[in-house]
Design a protein around this motif. Sequence first.
Motif, PDB file in Angstrom:
ATOM      1  N   ASN A 107       6.779   2.195   6.776  1.00  0.00           N
ATOM      2  CA  ASN A 107       7.857   3.188   6.742  1.00  0.00           C
ATOM      3  C   ASN A 107       7.443   4.347   5.850  1.00  0.00           C
ATOM      4  OD1 ASN A 107      10.175   2.057   8.336  1.00  0.00           O
ATOM      5  ND2 ASN A 107       9.866   0.356   6.929  1.00  0.00           N
ATOM      6  N   GLY A 108       8.120   5.469   6.000  1.00  0.00           N
ATOM      7  CA  GLY A 108       7.688   6.672   5.291  1.00  0.00           C
ATOM      8  C   GLY A 108       8.780   7.363   4.501  1.00  0.00           C
ATOM      9  N   ILE A 109       8.342   8.320   3.704  1.00  0.00           N
ATOM     10  CA  ILE A 109       9.258   9.148   2.909  1.00  0.00           C
ATOM     11  C   ILE A 109       8.780  10.598   3.033  1.00  0.00           C
ATOM     12  CG2 ILE A 109      10.158   9.644   0.593  1.00  0.00           C
ATOM     13  CD1 ILE A 109       9.479   6.664  -0.094  1.00  0.00           C
ATOM     14  N   ALA A 110       9.676  11.480   3.475  1.00  0.00           N
ATOM     15  CA  ALA A 110       9.322  12.903   3.582  1.00  0.00           C
ATOM     16  C   ALA A 110       9.914  13.640   2.388  1.00  0.00           C
ATOM     17  CB  ALA A 110       9.856  13.475   4.891  1.00  0.00           C
ATOM     18  N   LEU A 156       0.869  -1.193   0.000  1.00  0.00           N
ATOM     19  CA  LEU A 156       0.000   0.000   0.000  1.00  0.00           C
ATOM     20  C   LEU A 156       0.896   1.230   0.000  1.00  0.00           C
ATOM     21  CD1 LEU A 156      -2.655   1.607   0.354  1.00  0.00           C
ATOM     22  CD2 LEU A 156      -2.387   1.322   2.820  1.00  0.00           C
ATOM     23  N   ILE A 157       0.681   2.095  -0.975  1.00  0.00           N
ATOM     24  CA  ILE A 157       1.426   3.363  -1.035  1.00  0.00           C
ATOM     25  C   ILE A 157       0.422   4.474  -0.731  1.00  0.00           C
ATOM     26  CG2 ILE A 157       2.860   4.902  -2.460  1.00  0.00           C
ATOM     27  CD1 ILE A 157       4.144   2.180  -2.407  1.00  0.00           C
ATOM     28  N   CYS A 158       0.683   5.240   0.324  1.00  0.00           N
ATOM     29  CA  CYS A 158      -0.181   6.385   0.650  1.00  0.00           C
ATOM     30  C   CYS A 158       0.524   7.657   0.213  1.00  0.00           C
ATOM     31  CB  CYS A 158      -0.458   6.438   2.148  1.00  0.00           C
ATOM     32  SG  CYS A 158      -1.531   5.136   2.713  1.00  0.00           S
ATOM     33  N   SER A 159       0.059   8.198  -0.891  1.00  0.00           N
ATOM     34  CA  SER A 159       0.667   9.417  -1.409  1.00  0.00           C
ATOM     35  C   SER A 159      -0.350  10.556  -1.268  1.00  0.00           C
ATOM     36  CB  SER A 159       1.027   9.191  -2.876  1.00  0.00           C
ATOM     37  OG  SER A 159       1.474  10.382  -3.444  1.00  0.00           O
ATOM     38  N   TYR A 160       0.105  11.789  -1.440  1.00  0.00           N
ATOM     39  CA  TYR A 160      -0.839  12.896  -1.393  1.00  0.00           C
ATOM     40  C   TYR A 160      -0.464  13.936  -2.442  1.00  0.00           C
ATOM     41  CZ  TYR A 160      -4.147  16.338   0.093  1.00  0.00           C
ATOM     42  OH  TYR A 160      -5.186  17.230   0.078  1.00  0.00           O
ATOM     43  N   TYR A 161      -1.408  14.817  -2.744  1.00  0.00           N
ATOM     44  CA  TYR A 161      -1.236  15.790  -3.830  1.00  0.00           C
ATOM     45  C   TYR A 161      -0.490  17.027  -3.310  1.00  0.00           C
ATOM     46  CZ  TYR A 161      -5.051  12.701  -5.093  1.00  0.00           C
ATOM     47  OH  TYR A 161      -5.824  11.580  -5.294  1.00  0.00           O
ATOM     48  N   ILE A 162       0.773  16.818  -2.999  1.00  0.00           N
ATOM     49  CA  ILE A 162       1.582  17.866  -2.366  1.00  0.00           C
ATOM     50  C   ILE A 162       1.651  19.124  -3.241  1.00  0.00           C
ATOM     51  CG2 ILE A 162       3.878  18.393  -1.410  1.00  0.00           C
ATOM     52  CD1 ILE A 162       2.536  16.085   0.041  1.00  0.00           C
ATOM     53  N   ASP A 163       1.749  18.919  -4.552  1.00  0.00           N
ATOM     54  CA  ASP A 163       1.860  20.083  -5.456  1.00  0.00           C
ATOM     55  C   ASP A 163       0.646  20.999  -5.315  1.00  0.00           C
ATOM     56  OD1 ASP A 163       4.092  18.900  -6.356  1.00  0.00           O
ATOM     57  OD2 ASP A 163       3.180  18.028  -8.129  1.00  0.00           O
ATOM     58  N   ASP A 164      -0.535  20.377  -5.202  1.00  0.00           N
ATOM     59  CA  ASP A 164      -1.752  21.169  -5.051  1.00  0.00           C
ATOM     60  C   ASP A 164      -1.734  21.968  -3.751  1.00  0.00           C
ATOM     61  OD1 ASP A 164      -2.563  20.038  -7.356  1.00  0.00           O
ATOM     62  OD2 ASP A 164      -4.581  19.539  -6.652  1.00  0.00           O
ATOM     63  N   VAL A 165      -1.238  21.330  -2.706  1.00  0.00           N
ATOM     64  CA  VAL A 165      -1.158  22.017  -1.407  1.00  0.00           C
ATOM     65  C   VAL A 165      -0.272  23.248  -1.550  1.00  0.00           C
ATOM     66  CG1 VAL A 165      -0.325  21.827   0.969  1.00  0.00           C
ATOM     67  CG2 VAL A 165      -1.496  19.914  -0.089  1.00  0.00           C
ATOM     68  N   LYS A 166       0.863  23.044  -2.186  1.00  0.00           N
ATOM     69  CA  LYS A 166       1.818  24.155  -2.309  1.00  0.00           C
ATOM     70  C   LYS A 166       1.274  25.258  -3.234  1.00  0.00           C
ATOM     71  CE  LYS A 166       5.836  21.422  -1.196  1.00  0.00           C
ATOM     72  NZ  LYS A 166       5.602  21.641   0.239  1.00  0.00           N
ATOM     73  N   GLY A 211       2.480  -7.760   4.458  1.00  0.00           N
ATOM     74  CA  GLY A 211       2.129  -6.546   3.730  1.00  0.00           C
ATOM     75  C   GLY A 211       3.148  -5.454   4.020  1.00  0.00           C
ATOM     76  N   ARG A 212       3.264  -4.522   3.087  1.00  0.00           N
ATOM     77  CA  ARG A 212       4.209  -3.408   3.294  1.00  0.00           C
ATOM     78  C   ARG A 212       3.516  -2.089   2.976  1.00  0.00           C
ATOM     79  NH1 ARG A 212       8.849  -7.143   1.008  1.00  0.00           N
ATOM     80  NH2 ARG A 212       9.350  -8.092   3.010  1.00  0.00           N
ATOM     81  N   VAL A 213       3.588  -1.192   3.921  1.00  0.00           N
ATOM     82  CA  VAL A 213       2.946   0.118   3.757  1.00  0.00           C
ATOM     83  C   VAL A 213       4.032   1.182   3.648  1.00  0.00           C
ATOM     84  CG1 VAL A 213       1.436   1.850   4.828  1.00  0.00           C
ATOM     85  CG2 VAL A 213       0.929  -0.600   5.109  1.00  0.00           C
ATOM     86  N   VAL A 214       3.924   2.017   2.636  1.00  0.00           N
ATOM     87  CA  VAL A 214       4.834   3.160   2.495  1.00  0.00           C
ATOM     88  C   VAL A 214       3.966   4.415   2.431  1.00  0.00           C
ATOM     89  CG1 VAL A 214       6.576   4.287   1.051  1.00  0.00           C
ATOM     90  CG2 VAL A 214       6.526   1.795   1.216  1.00  0.00           C
ATOM     91  N   PHE A 215       4.266   5.393   3.276  1.00  0.00           N
ATOM     92  CA  PHE A 215       3.467   6.621   3.260  1.00  0.00           C
ATOM     93  C   PHE A 215       4.356   7.828   2.981  1.00  0.00           C
ATOM     94  CE2 PHE A 215       5.015   6.192   7.554  1.00  0.00           C
ATOM     95  CZ  PHE A 215       5.312   7.473   7.948  1.00  0.00           C
ATOM     96  N   PHE A 216       3.727   8.881   2.502  1.00  0.00           N
ATOM     97  CA  PHE A 216       4.461  10.108   2.173  1.00  0.00           C
ATOM     98  C   PHE A 216       3.977  11.283   3.020  1.00  0.00           C
ATOM     99  CE2 PHE A 216       5.485   7.575  -1.451  1.00  0.00           C
ATOM    100  CZ  PHE A 216       6.707   8.054  -1.908  1.00  0.00           C
ATOM    101  N   ASN A 217       4.924  12.043   3.518  1.00  0.00           N
ATOM    102  CA  ASN A 217       4.618  13.379   4.039  1.00  0.00           C
ATOM    103  C   ASN A 217       5.738  14.310   3.582  1.00  0.00           C
ATOM    104  OD1 ASN A 217       6.544  12.468   5.826  1.00  0.00           O
ATOM    105  ND2 ASN A 217       5.389  12.917   7.671  1.00  0.00           N
TER     106      ASN A 217
END
Lengths: 245, 263
Positions: free
Chosen positions: A207-210, A101-111, A152-158
Amino acid sequence: MEESHIFKKRWKIIKDQFYKGQNCIIFGANSFVGKTISKFLAQKNVNLGLIDLDSHKNSGDVDNLKKYNEVIYKIVKSGNKDNIIDAVEGIYSYFGDINYLICSYYIDDVKRNIKPEDLSLETWDYLFQDWIVNYFLVLKAVVPLMIQAESGRVVFFNTTNGYTGEGEGEGDITLNGSIHESACSSGITGMMTSIAADIIPQGVSVNGIALGPNYKNDPKRIIWTVNLWLSGLGEYSCGQILRLY
Amino acid sequence: MKKKNVSYEEKESLKGKVTLVTGATGGIGSAICKRFAELGSFVYICDIKSTVELANYINEQYEEPRSMSVPCDISSKVKVKDMYQKISKEKEGVDILINNAAVHGKGDFPEISYDEFLKTIKIDLSGAMYCTLMAIPYMKKNRWGRILFTGAPLSSSGIPCPYLAGKSGFIGLAKYISKKYKEYDIRTFTLVLRHCDTPMIRRVMKARGVDVEKGIEELNKKSRTGKMITPKEVAEIYVYFSLAKSPKINGLTLLSDGGITYL
């Protein structure tokens, strides 16, 4: 053939075989990160269940991905629990066990849309629901399936705009975003740390990626880090967040 | 009327400062309110429960009123806006904001229900964001402000995800504000606590059928210092930070866990 070339060739085969036939859900598929990872995993013959919020829908890239492997595309309403459960169940019933599971978000839109001087409470509500609440809902729908499969492996983005925790993650925060983004991103660090502590003993890694200010300049770094977390090499780095300045 | 006995050095050191304390009726919150009032600050006492009793108690200690009850459910942005409107009518704005309110929430992941998650995180994270966002414009205008947070270490085990999301959000928020608004002399500080000897911890033990004295003794033993931090000590740390003169004392996160995390 030189030995190093043989090694490289073998390593490529190992990597390609590793991903083949695995099933992955990517939330936030139409974000820059979502697209980058989708393309990478599709080329590695991973079956993709792509989920986007209806505010960000764009199925244009799905056809391109389909030439590599199976792809399902689902649109959900932000903060709608039933909608998100239906999307995940639809993907699960078609593919079977969800491996990643990859949890990504629309960072460009936020910025782009939230100015650093914006101090409105309404903006907070919007971002809080779109990012934190949706991460929670997607995880709540997917993780029980992973626990059931005992794997299972979860990767999330902030982002580095917020607090990313202790250990490697400890470092200066960047000012490349709004106060809302900073609080949201920091909240995700805490939420995912707690979730990691609960689900890692049940066989699901987290685990995550900032993302830093210039994360688009070198998408290979994102792929390298996703590879690290998905490959199992980071299995003992429980709840860690790598900062890509 | 009684007059509180305070030392010459500290007497009235926070005079003229308006403080808003959330989660004010708990052990830590009420200790902060009492201490800040003692040092001359006017304290708005905010909690979802009635805060009149605490306000009356504080006001009885001094010749002039030093506190005001502002009961508020901080998970509602409408109610937070109303509270700030009341404060701005009476005192213009808040100089020192202490984001202390939090509820623990119940349940491990993935068992925790969506409703429980939302209820908890809306108080713990959104509530603090609302109060902070409303406080900043006046602090900017006044070119002075202190925003303090009661945090918790990420390494705390068994903490529900919405609670830790709030506490972790505080650390990031504090660091961001300290950089973003340093030219306005708006400074932040996060006190990261693991266990604190509050009446609540005793109530929780009692509710769980634990022998309270034994339970407290065990928590004290866990700490390398041999005892948990007390609410009065927490209040002193907040005062110390609020009075710090150096602009470099900003964006700090102080871990006060008795060495449990790293030793």
